[in-house]
Design an enzyme around this catalytic site. Structure first.
Site, PDB file in Angstrom:
ATOM      1  N   HIS A 141       8.241   0.182  18.938  1.00  0.00           N
ATOM      2  CA  HIS A 141       9.491  -0.061  18.211  1.00  0.00           C
ATOM      3  C   HIS A 141      10.415  -0.999  18.991  1.00  0.00           C
ATOM      4  CE1 HIS A 141       8.165   3.517  16.071  1.00  0.00           C
ATOM      5  NE2 HIS A 141       9.171   3.465  15.249  1.00  0.00           N
ATOM      6  N   GLU A 165       3.937  -1.056   3.960  1.00  0.00           N
ATOM      7  CA  GLU A 165       4.387  -2.377   4.406  1.00  0.00           C
ATOM      8  C   GLU A 165       3.620  -3.505   3.734  1.00  0.00           C
ATOM      9  OE1 GLU A 165       3.930   0.166   6.385  1.00  0.00           O
ATOM     10  OE2 GLU A 165       5.858   0.518   7.362  1.00  0.00           O
TER      11      GLU A 165
END
Lengths: 339, 321
Positions: B131, B62
């Protein structure tokens, strides 16, 4: 290896001398502002304020690597980036104005020492965050590849950066997409005030690169001739489309972490030894051995110091940014569509 | 004239990106699993259409993805960055906050970072604590970033195009529970960043929401209508810039403001809106948001963090009472 012609060595020496002179002057102008590192704040505020990270003693790496770069090649640098920026061709006076926080600075006084950028010479920015420039460099190199350019990217970082995640992510990225980037680890052997060696597992920077299938060379970063030769080989390979390469240049930071840090935590004997092999001294000796007149060498030094003094005079006389500049270049969505 | 077509929220985004990539060779997309269409199908067909050089499958890195996108942008491209879910974007927080958001300013206007960082938000199918978050307030707090929160297929089409055209870093927050929602999409409709939409008119109070909160607020408005409370529902569409004019005008008319978001209520962006309206109009304000707990996995726990139309209606009644 053949020694470079004297003219080339003189050019390298001139670049190193300009960096040294620039940082010596900035260092002097930064004293007295704040209470830190055992220094007490004086009534007279420093002219160069804030953290000023000096690369004094590391000039050979910047000078020799950038000697192989074209104007359209790109560069990312670190918080200790004055040398890289000057060597890439940035305007010395505009850089000094930036350190003084003036509107005439490279960044209009909005960045200071840690964020100097000069896009006009492909210098995409120093960075206040260790290792942060590495993925940025990989991305800029990725853009060069997509654009079909034959320019390359040079990415400077320090030994401390190899223990941050972006080092792995950026090097992996560059190898996966075979990008035209030369990674340069300017290893001054200290992370802020802590020696890097005991903080780094394994065989070090070059081996970490090789483990990712990135060819790497380690050189004496204080010997400008060695750095010149190694950088030349690696830049040629990168430019030929061979993918990324890494240069590990071992040098020594002669000053503290920042300009007002006397570095009292270091063994004085170690610093004394380092002064024996600092890059300007080595280059000077080599020039004399090549038969260059001492007066020529002194002339280069005098010229560099005079150029810096003139830049300081310009900076002193330059206007401060006005308050409205604080609101400029944040985002412009309200001002319409940018193309 | 183009005829509206019926598309899902995910398809609308893919269409917008496809059209933008056709029109502008500088636009590239990068992220994990893009070649397979993205986790939610929002990139379906794009790699086939534009090739692996412009729709780039990346390693799970990321920080590397966002950092590389900043470098691409500084070197002249316009990257669309996929973070998969906003929770993972936290691995790239230096790259978005210290680099993307700051570069243009701190370099004195040299170089810009025209990137669109897509970070899907929200509770979705028992995805639990890592999430499911809605972190829009974090990014709205950050000078140098624009924050966009589409709630309909049309807006996901039009706002993505506006984000791509803005020339600055945009945190683009699609809600995971909206991917399958379908609706008309007219490619001739353009939406400016910073322009709210009135989704339901009313005179009793103003409800301001965004993203998935808009449909929950509209359901609450239905419940309230049965009791004679006419709620006006405003979809903010972007949080930075947010449409102060539209919110002020509505709240001045109705005399009451309720802000509704799925994000945790404490220090949420609702606080900014409520405080601004209270300061300027001196009208009563209220907020609905999740309790300050991680989103739980088991259904009864997840339910605690979900927006409930009944709870929104309850808060509205208190304001009107």
């Amino acid at each position: 290896m053949n020694a470079p012609p004297t003219e080339r060595l003189l050019a390298l020496f001139r670049t190193m001398m300009r960096i040294r002179a620039f940082e010596d002057a900035a260092e002097a102008a930064s004293q007295g502002g704040v209470q830190a590192f055992g220094q007490s704040a004086s009534a007279q505020p420093a002219r160069v304020r804030g953290p000023l990270h000096l690369s004094t003693g590391q000039e050979a790496v910047a000078a020799a690597v950038c000697m192989h770069l074209r104007r359209d090649d790109l560069l990312t640098s670190t918080h200790r980036g004055h040398g890289h920026t000057l060597a890439k061709g940035a305007d010395l006076t505009a850089m000094m104005c930036e350190l003084y926080g003036r509107a005439t600075g490279t960044n209009k006084g909005k960045g200071g020492s840690m964020h100097i950028a000069d896009f006009g010479v492909g210098m995409l920015g120093a960075n206040g965050v260790v290792a942060a420039g590495i993925p940025i460099a990989a991305g800029a190199a990725h853009a060069l590849k997509i654009q079909g350019s034959n320019a390359i990217m040079a990415c400077f970082f320090g030994d401390g950066a190899v223990n941050r995640g972006p080092f792995l992510e950026g090097l992996n990225w560059a190898r996966v997409y075979q990008l035209p980037v030369l990674f340069v680890c300017e290893d001054n052997r200290i992370s802020a005030t802590t020696p890097t060696g005991p903080m780094t597992a394994g065989a070090g920077t070059a081996e970490r690169a090789r483990s990712l299938d990135i060819a790497a060379e380690t050189v004496d970063g204080n010997d400008v001739v060695s750095v010149d030769a190694a950088a030349g080989r690696l830049v040629e390979q990168v430019r030929a489309g061979g993918g990324p390469r890494l240069l590990h240049a071992i040098t020594y930071r002669l000053k503290g972490h920042v300009s007002i840090d006397p570095g009292a935590y270091r063994d004085p004997a170690e610093v004394a030894r380092a002064l024996e092999s600092e890059p300007l001294r080595l280059a000077r000796e080599r020039l004399l051995a090549d038969g260059v007149d001492g007066a020529v060498i002194e002339g280069i030094e005098r010229e560099a110091r005079a150029e810096v003094a003139a830049a300081q005079a310009v900076a002193e006389a330059s206007p401060w940014p006005t308050e409205d500049e604080a609101f400029r270049d944040v985002t412009t969505v309200a001002e319409g569509v940018w193309q | 004239m183009s005829a509206p077509q019926t598309l899902s929220y995910a398809q609308a985004a893919a269409l917008a990106l496809s059209e933008a990539m056709t029109a502008d060779a500088r636009i590239v997309a990068l992220g994990e699993d893009l070649g397979r269409g993205g986790v939610f199908g929002q990139y379906r067909g794009l790699q086939q259409a534009f090739g692996i050089e412009r729709v780039i499958d990346t390693p799970i890195s990321e920080a590397g993805i966002m950092g590389a996108a900043v470098g691409m942008a500084l070197a002249g491209l316009k990257p669309v960055v996929e973070m998969r879910v906003i929770d993972f974007a936290l691995c790239a927080i230096d790259e978005i906050v210290n680099q993307a958001a700051k570069n243009r300013f701190m370099f004195g206007g040299q170089g810009r970072v025209p990137l669109v960082a897509r970070m899907p938000i929200g509770i979705w199918g028992a995805s639990a604590a890592q999430h499911s978050q809605s972190l829009e307030a974090w990014f709205a707090h950050m000078p140098g970033l624009l924050v966009v929160t589409p709630s309909t297929p049309q807006d996901n089409y039009s706002l993505l195009k506006a984000a791509l055209a803005s020339g600055d870093p945009v945190v683009y927050l699609e809600h995971k529970e909206l991917w399958g929602e379908t609706g008309p999409v007219d490619t001739a409709i353009g939406v400016e960043l910073g322009r709210a939409a009135v989704r339901r008119e009313g005179s009793s109070l103003t409800i301001v929401s965004w993203s998935r909160g808009v449909s929950a607020s509209l359901q609450a408005a239905e419940l309230l209508a049965a009791e004679g409370i006419a709620a006006e529902v405003i979809d903010l569409r972007s949080l930075w810039p947010w449409d102060r004019e539209a919110v002020m005008a509505s709240a001045a008319r109705t005399g009451r403001l309720l802000v509704v978001h799925e994000a945790v209520r404490v220090a949420g962006f609702g606080a900014e809106i409520a405080a601004t309206v209270a300061e300027e109009l001196r009208v009563p304000v209220g907020r609905v948001g999740a309790p300050r707990v991680p989103v739980g996995y088991a259904q009864p726990l997840e339910q605690v963090s979900r927006l409930q139309p009944v709870a929104i209606a309850q808060a509205a009644r208190r304001l009107c009472g």
